[in-house]
Design an enzyme around this catalytic site. Sequence first.
Site, PDB file in Angstrom:
ATOM      1  N   HIS A   1       8.485 -25.066   8.135  1.00  0.00           N
ATOM      2  CA  HIS A   1       7.461 -25.843   8.835  1.00  0.00           C
ATOM      3  C   HIS A   1       6.050 -25.624   8.285  1.00  0.00           C
ATOM      4  O   HIS A   1       5.245 -26.560   8.284  1.00  0.00           O
ATOM      5  CB  HIS A   1       7.441 -25.486  10.328  1.00  0.00           C
ATOM      6  CG  HIS A   1       8.661 -25.964  11.068  1.00  0.00           C
ATOM      7  ND1 HIS A   1       8.743 -25.972  12.442  1.00  0.00           N
ATOM      8  CD2 HIS A   1       9.846 -26.449  10.628  1.00  0.00           C
ATOM      9  CE1 HIS A   1       9.935 -26.439  12.818  1.00  0.00           C
ATOM     10  NE2 HIS A   1      10.623 -26.729  11.734  1.00  0.00           N
ATOM     11  N   ASN A   2       5.740 -24.406   7.898  1.00  0.00           N
ATOM     12  CA  ASN A   2       4.353 -24.079   7.512  1.00  0.00           C
ATOM     13  C   ASN A   2       4.172 -23.949   6.000  1.00  0.00           C
ATOM     14  O   ASN A   2       3.075 -23.691   5.542  1.00  0.00           O
ATOM     15  CB  ASN A   2       3.895 -22.775   8.179  1.00  0.00           C
ATOM     16  CG  ASN A   2       4.282 -22.685   9.639  1.00  0.00           C
ATOM     17  OD1 ASN A   2       5.066 -21.814  10.036  1.00  0.00           O
ATOM     18  ND2 ASN A   2       3.766 -23.584  10.457  1.00  0.00           N
TER      19      ASN A   2
ATOM     20  N   ASP B   1       0.855  -1.191   0.000  1.00  0.00           N
ATOM     21  CA  ASP B   1       0.000   0.000   0.000  1.00  0.00           C
ATOM     22  C   ASP B   1       0.893   1.244   0.000  1.00  0.00           C
ATOM     23  O   ASP B   1       2.116   1.154  -0.214  1.00  0.00           O
ATOM     24  CB  ASP B   1      -1.034  -0.038   1.144  1.00  0.00           C
ATOM     25  CG  ASP B   1      -0.436   0.193   2.534  1.00  0.00           C
ATOM     26  OD1 ASP B   1       0.802   0.402   2.648  1.00  0.00           O
ATOM     27  OD2 ASP B   1      -1.201   0.181   3.515  1.00  0.00           O
ATOM     28  N   HIS B   2       0.296   2.393   0.263  1.00  0.00           N
ATOM     29  CA  HIS B   2       1.014   3.673   0.178  1.00  0.00           C
ATOM     30  C   HIS B   2       2.186   3.769   1.151  1.00  0.00           C
ATOM     31  O   HIS B   2       3.121   4.516   0.912  1.00  0.00           O
ATOM     32  CB  HIS B   2       0.042   4.834   0.399  1.00  0.00           C
ATOM     33  CG  HIS B   2      -0.765   4.714   1.664  1.00  0.00           C
ATOM     34  ND1 HIS B   2      -1.785   3.778   1.801  1.00  0.00           N
ATOM     35  CD2 HIS B   2      -0.692   5.365   2.850  1.00  0.00           C
ATOM     36  CE1 HIS B   2      -2.306   3.889   3.008  1.00  0.00           C
ATOM     37  NE2 HIS B   2      -1.659   4.829   3.671  1.00  0.00           N
TER      38      HIS B   2
ATOM     39  N   ARG C   1       6.601 -34.571   8.795  1.00  0.00           N
ATOM     40  CA  ARG C   1       5.580 -34.402   9.837  1.00  0.00           C
ATOM     41  C   ARG C   1       4.846 -33.076   9.688  1.00  0.00           C
ATOM     42  O   ARG C   1       3.699 -32.945  10.114  1.00  0.00           O
ATOM     43  CB  ARG C   1       6.217 -34.501  11.229  1.00  0.00           C
ATOM     44  CG  ARG C   1       7.085 -33.315  11.627  1.00  0.00           C
ATOM     45  CD  ARG C   1       7.781 -33.554  12.958  1.00  0.00           C
ATOM     46  NE  ARG C   1       8.341 -32.350  13.564  1.00  0.00           N
ATOM     47  CZ  ARG C   1       9.511 -31.814  13.214  1.00  0.00           C
ATOM     48  NH1 ARG C   1      10.233 -32.350  12.246  1.00  0.00           N
ATOM     49  NH2 ARG C   1       9.958 -30.729  13.829  1.00  0.00           N
ATOM     50  N   HIS C   2       5.489 -32.110   9.058  1.00  0.00           N
ATOM     51  CA  HIS C   2       4.852 -30.799   8.890  1.00  0.00           C
ATOM     52  C   HIS C   2       3.716 -30.856   7.870  1.00  0.00           C
ATOM     53  O   HIS C   2       2.776 -30.071   7.939  1.00  0.00           O
ATOM     54  CB  HIS C   2       5.889 -29.754   8.472  1.00  0.00           C
ATOM     55  CG  HIS C   2       7.022 -29.634   9.442  1.00  0.00           C
ATOM     56  ND1 HIS C   2       6.834 -29.216  10.743  1.00  0.00           N
ATOM     57  CD2 HIS C   2       8.340 -29.916   9.318  1.00  0.00           C
ATOM     58  CE1 HIS C   2       7.993 -29.230  11.373  1.00  0.00           C
ATOM     59  NE2 HIS C   2       8.927 -29.657  10.538  1.00  0.00           N
TER      60      HIS C   2
ATOM     61  N   GLY D   1       1.746  -0.907   6.415  1.00  0.00           N
ATOM     62  CA  GLY D   1       2.375  -0.213   7.534  1.00  0.00           C
ATOM     63  C   GLY D   1       2.949  -1.172   8.558  1.00  0.00           C
ATOM     64  O   GLY D   1       4.094  -1.041   9.001  1.00  0.00           O
ATOM     65  N   THR D   2       2.135  -2.155   8.938  1.00  0.00           N
ATOM     66  CA  THR D   2       2.570  -3.149   9.925  1.00  0.00           C
ATOM     67  C   THR D   2       2.758  -4.544   9.332  1.00  0.00           C
ATOM     68  O   THR D   2       3.339  -5.402   9.994  1.00  0.00           O
ATOM     69  CB  THR D   2       1.514  -3.285  11.034  1.00  0.00           C
ATOM     70  OG1 THR D   2       0.275  -3.664  10.405  1.00  0.00           O
ATOM     71  CG2 THR D   2       1.333  -1.979  11.805  1.00  0.00           C
ATOM     72  N   GLY D   3       2.195  -4.774   8.173  1.00  0.00           N
ATOM     73  CA  GLY D   3       2.141  -6.129   7.594  1.00  0.00           C
ATOM     74  C   GLY D   3       0.917  -6.891   8.053  1.00  0.00           C
ATOM     75  O   GLY D   3       0.579  -7.933   7.479  1.00  0.00           O
ATOM     76  N   VAL D   4       0.248  -6.372   9.077  1.00  0.00           N
ATOM     77  CA  VAL D   4      -0.868  -7.114   9.676  1.00  0.00           C
ATOM     78  C   VAL D   4      -2.080  -7.148   8.754  1.00  0.00           C
ATOM     79  O   VAL D   4      -2.649  -8.212   8.487  1.00  0.00           O
ATOM     80  CB  VAL D   4      -1.242  -6.510  11.052  1.00  0.00           C
ATOM     81  CG1 VAL D   4      -2.498  -7.178  11.597  1.00  0.00           C
ATOM     82  CG2 VAL D   4      -0.088  -6.676  12.034  1.00  0.00           C
ATOM     83  N   GLY D   5      -2.494  -5.983   8.264  1.00  0.00           N
ATOM     84  CA  GLY D   5      -3.668  -5.937   7.385  1.00  0.00           C
ATOM     85  C   GLY D   5      -3.463  -6.803   6.153  1.00  0.00           C
ATOM     86  O   GLY D   5      -4.368  -7.542   5.743  1.00  0.00           O
TER      87      GLY D   5
HETATM   88  C1  RB5 Z   1      -2.378   2.472   6.668  1.00  0.00           C
HETATM   89  O1  RB5 Z   1      -2.462   3.605   7.476  1.00  0.00           O
HETATM   90  C2  RB5 Z   1      -2.228   1.224   7.539  1.00  0.00           C
HETATM   91  O2  RB5 Z   1      -3.404   0.977   8.240  1.00  0.00           O
HETATM   92  C3  RB5 Z   1      -1.859   0.031   6.688  1.00  0.00           C
HETATM   93  O3  RB5 Z   1      -0.691   0.304   5.996  1.00  0.00           O
HETATM   94  C4  RB5 Z   1      -1.562  -1.264   7.417  1.00  0.00           C
HETATM   95  O4  RB5 Z   1      -0.629  -1.081   8.421  1.00  0.00           O
HETATM   96  C5  RB5 Z   1      -2.721  -2.040   7.873  1.00  0.00           C
HETATM   97  O5  RB5 Z   1      -2.566  -3.119   8.477  1.00  0.00           O
END
Ligand code: RB5
Length: 147
Positions: free
Chosen positions: A97-98, A7-8, A131-132, A65-69
């Site tokens: 493993h995964n 993303d941005h 096993r994995h 930003g975090t990789g989470v989204g």
């Molecule tokens: C954008 O502000 C932020 O939410 C996105 O980059 C990301 O971190 C979401 O998980």
Amino acid sequence: MYAIGNDHTGVALKEIVIKFLEEKGIQVKDFGTQSTEASNYPEIAEAVSNSVVSGECERGILICGTGVGMSIAANKVKGIRALVCSEPFSAKLSKQHNNSNILCFGARVVGSEMAKMIVENWVDAEYQGGRHQTRVDMITDIEKRQK
Ligand code: RB5
């Protein structure tokens, strides 16, 4: 060929990762964005994930930003095993493993040197099977039970 998307928040780090992969002899398909204007990470995650499950690309890398989204969105696509991490150990083990097929990390979390180290450990690691595989098959079974 590897797929990459961001993303941005990840435009600059994406360019560094592409250069790093190309120097390792890996071809890269860039799904964007190239813009630092606000964008929606799920759209990019879906495009990269589809390219991996279709077989067009071998594996994928997603940066927000975090990789989470990105990781949450990618894991909604059947057949995707995406991890988010900020250090190389988890990246390496997720492949061994995964059999992770998408790597996510955060441009607001890791610097460029750490990102390269994460990518290198993930790319170079090999899935160990054995096993994995039983456990990876159980993950696929969860997908099959979803309506
Ligand atoms: C954008 O502000 C932020 O939410 C996105 O980059 C990301 O971190 C979401 O998980």
